[in-house]
Design a protein around this motif. Structure first.
Motif, PDB file in Angstrom:
ATOM      1  N   MET A   1       0.822  -1.189   0.000  1.00 41.81           N
ATOM      2  CA  MET A   1       0.000   0.000   0.000  1.00 41.81           C
ATOM      3  C   MET A   1       0.865   1.251   0.000  1.00 41.81           C
ATOM      4  N   LYS A   2       1.871   1.262   0.862  1.00 39.53           N
ATOM      5  CA  LYS A   2       2.731   2.434   0.952  1.00 39.53           C
ATOM      6  C   LYS A   2       3.494   2.636  -0.356  1.00 39.53           C
ATOM      7  N   VAL A   3       3.934   1.540  -0.958  1.00 44.53           N
ATOM      8  CA  VAL A   3       4.654   1.614  -2.227  1.00 44.53           C
ATOM      9  C   VAL A   3       3.743   2.193  -3.301  1.00 44.53           C
ATOM     10  N   GLU A   4       2.492   1.764  -3.307  1.00 48.40           N
ATOM     11  CA  GLU A   4       1.551   2.268  -4.306  1.00 48.40           C
ATOM     12  C   GLU A   4       1.274   3.760  -4.100  1.00 48.40           C
ATOM     13  N   PHE A   6       3.478   5.858  -2.907  1.00 44.66           N
ATOM     14  CA  PHE A   6       4.705   6.480  -3.408  1.00 44.66           C
ATOM     15  C   PHE A   6       4.642   6.599  -4.931  1.00 44.66           C
ATOM     16  N   PHE A   7       4.242   5.506  -5.596  1.00 43.81           N
ATOM     17  CA  PHE A   7       4.152   5.518  -7.053  1.00 43.81           C
ATOM     18  C   PHE A   7       3.153   6.570  -7.537  1.00 43.81           C
ATOM     19  N   ALA A   8       2.027   6.661  -6.872  1.00 46.59           N
ATOM     20  CA  ALA A   8       1.001   7.627  -7.271  1.00 46.59           C
ATOM     21  C   ALA A   8       1.489   9.057  -7.038  1.00 46.59           C
ATOM     22  N   LYS A  11       4.032   9.881  -9.610  1.00 50.90           N
ATOM     23  CA  LYS A  11       3.565   9.603 -10.979  1.00 50.90           C
ATOM     24  C   LYS A  11       4.534   8.685 -11.727  1.00 50.90           C
ATOM     25  N   VAL A  12       4.854   7.552 -11.088  1.00 48.53           N
ATOM     26  CA  VAL A  12       5.784   6.582 -11.667  1.00 48.53           C
ATOM     27  C   VAL A  12       5.062   5.794 -12.754  1.00 48.53           C
ATOM     28  N   SER A  13       5.683   5.663 -13.914  1.00 49.12           N
ATOM     29  CA  SER A  13       5.079   4.918 -15.025  1.00 49.12           C
ATOM     30  C   SER A  13       5.100   3.424 -14.725  1.00 49.12           C
ATOM     31  N   GLU A  14       4.238   2.669 -15.403  1.00 45.26           N
ATOM     32  CA  GLU A  14       4.148   1.221 -15.191  1.00 45.26           C
ATOM     33  C   GLU A  14       5.497   0.534 -15.427  1.00 45.26           C
ATOM     34  N   GLU A  15       6.238   0.992 -16.426  1.00 41.54           N
ATOM     35  CA  GLU A  15       7.520   0.359 -16.766  1.00 41.54           C
ATOM     36  C   GLU A  15       8.576   0.556 -15.682  1.00 41.54           C
ATOM     37  N   ARG A  16       8.450   1.609 -14.887  1.00 39.65           N
ATOM     38  CA  ARG A  16       9.465   1.907 -13.878  1.00 39.65           C
ATOM     39  C   ARG A  16       9.109   1.370 -12.491  1.00 39.65           C
ATOM     40  N   LYS A  17       7.866   0.950 -12.272  1.00 38.45           N
ATOM     41  CA  LYS A  17       7.443   0.497 -10.940  1.00 38.45           C
ATOM     42  C   LYS A  17       8.218  -0.739 -10.492  1.00 38.45           C
ATOM     43  N   ASP A  18       8.330  -1.724 -11.363  1.00 42.91           N
ATOM     44  CA  ASP A  18       9.000  -2.980 -11.018  1.00 42.91           C
ATOM     45  C   ASP A  18      10.471  -2.748 -10.641  1.00 42.91           C
ATOM     46  N   PRO A  19      11.268  -2.074 -11.464  1.00 48.84           N
ATOM     47  CA  PRO A  19      12.667  -1.837 -11.072  1.00 48.84           C
ATOM     48  C   PRO A  19      12.798  -0.996  -9.801  1.00 48.84           C
ATOM     49  N   LEU A  20      11.932  -0.011  -9.627  1.00 53.20           N
ATOM     50  CA  LEU A  20      12.001   0.809  -8.415  1.00 53.20           C
ATOM     51  C   LEU A  20      11.693  -0.002  -7.168  1.00 53.20           C
ATOM     52  N   ALA A  21      10.702  -0.873  -7.249  1.00 53.80           N
ATOM     53  CA  ALA A  21      10.327  -1.690  -6.088  1.00 53.80           C
ATOM     54  C   ALA A  21      11.438  -2.661  -5.723  1.00 53.80           C
ATOM     55  N   THR A  22      12.085  -3.262  -6.713  1.00 52.80           N
ATOM     56  CA  THR A  22      13.135  -4.247  -6.428  1.00 52.80           C
ATOM     57  C   THR A  22      14.446  -3.598  -6.013  1.00 52.80           C
ATOM     58  N   PHE A  23      14.602  -2.316  -6.269  1.00 51.16           N
ATOM     59  CA  PHE A  23      15.828  -1.602  -5.930  1.00 51.16           C
ATOM     60  C   PHE A  23      16.142  -1.673  -4.434  1.00 51.16           C
ATOM     61  N   SER A  24      15.120  -1.654  -3.596  1.00 44.34           N
ATOM     62  CA  SER A  24      15.344  -1.636  -2.141  1.00 44.34           C
ATOM     63  C   SER A  24      15.430  -3.034  -1.529  1.00 44.34           C
ATOM     64  N   PHE A  25      15.303  -4.088  -2.347  1.00 45.00           N
ATOM     65  CA  PHE A  25      15.387  -5.447  -1.815  1.00 45.00           C
ATOM     66  C   PHE A  25      16.768  -5.712  -1.236  1.00 45.00           C
ATOM     67  N   GLN A  26      16.779  -6.451  -0.116  1.00 46.22           N
ATOM     68  CA  GLN A  26      18.023  -6.842   0.525  1.00 46.22           C
ATOM     69  C   GLN A  26      17.875  -8.264   1.038  1.00 46.22           C
ATOM     70  N   GLY A  27      18.987  -8.918   1.287  1.00 43.36           N
ATOM     71  CA  GLY A  27      19.001 -10.226   1.934  1.00 43.36           C
ATOM     72  C   GLY A  27      18.142 -11.255   1.241  1.00 43.36           C
ATOM     73  N   HIS A  28      17.308 -11.931   2.037  1.00 44.10           N
ATOM     74  CA  HIS A  28      16.488 -13.036   1.546  1.00 44.10           C
ATOM     75  C   HIS A  28      15.560 -12.604   0.406  1.00 44.10           C
ATOM     76  N   THR A  29      15.012 -11.417   0.504  1.00 42.23           N
ATOM     77  CA  THR A  29      14.092 -10.942  -0.531  1.00 42.23           C
ATOM     78  C   THR A  29      14.823 -10.776  -1.857  1.00 42.23           C
ATOM     79  N   MET A  30      16.046 -10.295  -1.826  1.00 38.32           N
ATOM     80  CA  MET A  30      16.819 -10.141  -3.055  1.00 38.32           C
ATOM     81  C   MET A  30      17.140 -11.505  -3.658  1.00 38.32           C
TER      82      MET A  30
END
Length: 152
Positions: A1-4, A6-8, A11-30
């Motif tokens: 919800m918080k990520v969404e 942020f995107f709104a 005004k993050v485009s659909e193509e940029r949402k996925d890379p932006l969300a994965t950018f902050s992944f660390q450890g097990h999630t990465m």
């Protein structure tokens, strides 16, 4: 919800949402994300490029299959007990949003009434109301009146 949100906000485009969300992944999630991406590549599946696919993959991985059923059971068993009327209403709304229930307002009113404390329910059932908001306002007034009587 918080990520969404942020995107709104940005005004993050659909193509940029996925890379932006994965950018902050660390450890097990990465590791999970890298393994998922590799597995999709090995099976000749297209990469996840859009937010809806990404969100679905996250939910499949981190939310158990029984989660929705458990929330629905909690909603069906919800009682006001020691909550205020407003807290009780918020809890019902939260469960309904999480389970994605969209029902007729009359059904929601009946659900709300059935979980109210008996003292409040008995008083508000005798009063006229148009919708859930009217009913909640009546319940709040009855609750305040009961508190005043018990304090004096």
């Amino acid at each position: 919800m918080k990520v969404e949100q942020f995107f709104a906000c940005h005004k993050v485009s659909e193509e940029r949402k996925d890379p932006l969300a994965t950018f902050s992944f660390q450890g097990h999630t990465m590791y999970w994300w890298t393994a998922l991406d590799t597995e999709r590549h090995l099976h000749n599946d297209p990469p996840i490029q859009y937010w809806n696919g990404f969100r679905s993959a996250l939910r499949r991985r981190h939310i158990p299959t029984y989660y929705g059923r458990e929330l629905l059971k909690k909603l069906q068993r919800l009682q006001q007990k020691d909550m205020t009327v407003e807290q009780y209403r918020q809890q019902i709304e939260l469960y309904m949003m999480r389970v994605c229930i969209k029902e007729e307002e009359a059904t929601t009113v009946a659900r709300f009434l059935s979980g109210l404390n008996l003292e409040i329910r008995d008083q508000v059932e005798l009063l006229p109301y148009r919708d859930l908001n009217d009913l909640v306002q009546l319940c709040v007034r009855v609750e305040q009146q009961m508190l005043r009587k018990s304090s004096s």
